[in-house]
Design an enzyme around this catalytic site. Structure first.
Site, PDB file in Angstrom:
ATOM      1  N   TYR A  31       3.092  11.282  -3.128  1.00  0.00           N
ATOM      2  CA  TYR A  31       3.586  12.001  -1.954  1.00  0.00           C
ATOM      3  C   TYR A  31       5.045  12.369  -2.099  1.00  0.00           C
ATOM      4  O   TYR A  31       5.728  11.914  -3.022  1.00  0.00           O
ATOM      5  CB  TYR A  31       3.356  11.167  -0.684  1.00  0.00           C
ATOM      6  N   LYS A 144       6.252   8.125  -7.162  1.00  0.00           N
ATOM      7  CA  LYS A 144       6.216   8.094  -5.691  1.00  0.00           C
ATOM      8  C   LYS A 144       4.763   8.002  -5.249  1.00  0.00           C
ATOM      9  O   LYS A 144       4.137   8.970  -4.805  1.00  0.00           O
ATOM     10  CB  LYS A 144       6.931   9.314  -5.101  1.00  0.00           C
ATOM     11  N   GLU A 176      16.603  -1.267  -5.095  1.00  0.00           N
ATOM     12  CA  GLU A 176      16.708  -0.212  -4.080  1.00  0.00           C
ATOM     13  C   GLU A 176      16.253  -0.788  -2.750  1.00  0.00           C
ATOM     14  O   GLU A 176      15.939  -1.983  -2.659  1.00  0.00           O
ATOM     15  CB  GLU A 176      15.858   1.009  -4.477  1.00  0.00           C
ATOM     16  N   LEU A 200      12.792   4.352  -7.461  1.00  0.00           N
ATOM     17  CA  LEU A 200      12.473   5.763  -7.297  1.00  0.00           C
ATOM     18  C   LEU A 200      13.791   6.526  -7.433  1.00  0.00           C
ATOM     19  O   LEU A 200      14.766   6.194  -6.754  1.00  0.00           O
ATOM     20  CB  LEU A 200      11.863   6.025  -5.911  1.00  0.00           C
TER      21      LEU A 200
HETATM   22  N1  PDD Z   1      11.327   7.403   0.969  1.00  0.00           N
HETATM   23  N2  PDD Z   1      13.308   4.646  -2.815  1.00  0.00           N
HETATM   24  C1  PDD Z   1      12.142   4.518  -2.161  1.00  0.00           C
HETATM   25  C2  PDD Z   1      11.280   3.349  -2.443  1.00  0.00           C
HETATM   26  C3  PDD Z   1      11.760   5.505  -1.221  1.00  0.00           C
HETATM   27  O1  PDD Z   1      10.573   5.397  -0.579  1.00  0.00           O
HETATM   28  C4  PDD Z   1      12.622   6.593  -0.954  1.00  0.00           C
HETATM   29  C5  PDD Z   1      12.274   7.683   0.010  1.00  0.00           C
HETATM   30  C6  PDD Z   1      13.840   6.672  -1.662  1.00  0.00           C
HETATM   31  C7  PDD Z   1      14.790   7.819  -1.470  1.00  0.00           C
HETATM   32  O2  PDD Z   1      14.293   8.988  -2.062  1.00  0.00           O
HETATM   33  P1  PDD Z   1      14.667  10.442  -1.531  1.00  0.00           P
HETATM   34  O3  PDD Z   1      16.155  10.526  -1.489  1.00  0.00           O
HETATM   35  O4  PDD Z   1      14.073  11.349  -2.518  1.00  0.00           O
HETATM   36  O5  PDD Z   1      14.066  10.582  -0.149  1.00  0.00           O
HETATM   37  C8  PDD Z   1      14.133   5.683  -2.589  1.00  0.00           C
HETATM   38  C9  PDD Z   1      10.774   8.462   1.777  1.00  0.00           C
HETATM   39  C10 PDD Z   1      11.763   9.245   2.559  1.00  0.00           C
HETATM   40  C11 PDD Z   1       9.630   7.896   2.600  1.00  0.00           C
HETATM   41  O6  PDD Z   1       8.835   7.193   2.013  1.00  0.00           O
HETATM   42  O7  PDD Z   1       9.534   8.196   3.790  1.00  0.00           O
END
Ligand code: PDD
Length: 284
Positions: A31, A144, A176, A200
């Site tokens: 996703y 992801k 993270e 991620l």
């Molecule tokens: N989550 N690390 C993890 C485990 C994440 O699920 C996310 C983002 C990030 C940040 O990634 P980005 O900057 O590309 O949004 C880091 C999304 C927003 C979610 O699951 O809703």
């Protein structure tokens, strides 16, 4: 609400999920969450590229060319008259009788739709609290994946303690957050975990590294320990929908006397400027 389903935009009520969709049974899918500013999807290319990469890493083939998908996303934004907020996009391996192994010829399923708008400006301005937790996830956190079981368990734990995020620690090193990347600032240098299989590689994270470079701020993609986290001058977390959020307390201990730090403030402003520049130049 209008929803994108396998290349068609339909009413939400028309969407039927098959009980043998492997996303539903195994979390067998990938996703993205994309943020829309002023009707423009921010860093759409980067998100779509990561979606295809995640899919490829687990052997899912997406039935659409990326340009086609990007156009569909823009259409979806228009059809919903969406001005701001998150857009959710997922691809599952498809529908098949339930067995762990799968046939390679099943057709993947794609859906995308607007998420309910979440107001984050207060958290961004006053900062949030966090806890630390052990990182017990699998070793392909760079994908992801829909499989977010550990992330949601730990996020829930943080929320039940009145905290915004749980910061994950593997072998004494900060990886993270459960749904964000983590940065610390020590003596003017910004640190974040390198983009390995253990995190991620956030799109916000990637954009920020460009912003630091443009502004001449010193940064290192270098692992740091729990102790370094707790002794940092400033801490913040980043993600698509929350952007840059100062962390003012970890495990009940103040960071920067419980106030967002001054470099964090500058980073927030520089990021907002980047968003503004990129989303206004993308119009027309
Ligand atoms: N989550 N690390 C993890 C485990 C994440 O699920 C996310 C983002 C990030 C940040 O990634 P980005 O900057 O590309 O949004 C880091 C999304 C927003 C979610 O699951 O809703």
């Amino acid at each position: 609400m209008k929803v994108l389903v396998d290349g068609e935009i339909v009413a939400r009520s028309a969407v039927k999920v098959d009980m043998e969709d492997r996303g539903y049974q195994f979390g067998d899918g990938v996703y993205e969450v994309i943020n829309v500013y002023d009707g423009v999807p921010f860093t759409l290319d980067e998100h779509i590229e990561r979606l295809y990469r995640s899919a490829q890493e687990i052997g899912i083939s997406i039935n659409f060319e990326s340009d086609h998908l990007k156009n569909d996303i823009r259409k979806l934004i228009q059809e919903n008259d969406m001005k701001k907020g998150g857009l959710y996009l997922q691809v599952t391996r498809g529908v098949a009788p339930r067995t762990h192994q799968y046939l390679k010829d099943i057709s993947s399923k794609l859906v995308a739709y607007p998420l309910p708008y979440k107001e984050m400006s207060e958290s961004r301005s006053t900062g949030v609290t966090a806890i630390t937790e052990q990182d017990l996830r699998w070793l392909r956190c760079d994908i992801k994946s829909l499989n977010l079981l550990y992330n949601i368990m730990i996020k829930q734990k943080a929320y039940e303690q009145g905290c915004f995020e749980a910061i994950l620690i593997r072998d004494g090193v900060v990886t993270e957050g459960t749904s964000s990347n983590v940065f610390i600032i020590k003596n003017g240098t910004i640190y974040t975990h390198p983009a390995t299989n253990l995190i991620l590689n956030g799109i916000t994270r990637q954009k920020l590294l460009e912003v630091y470079h443009e502004n001449g701020w010193t940064f290192k993609e270098h692992p740091f320990t729990t102790q370094e986290l707790l002794e940092a001058d400033e801490v913040f977390v980043t993600s698509t929908t929350s952007e840059v959020v100062p962390v003012i307390s970890i495990d009940g201990k103040d960071v920067n006397d419980g106030r967002p730090g001054s470099l964090t403030r500058k980073i927030q402003q520089a990021f907002s400027l980047t968003v503004k520049n990129e989303t206004s130049s993308a119009v027309g």
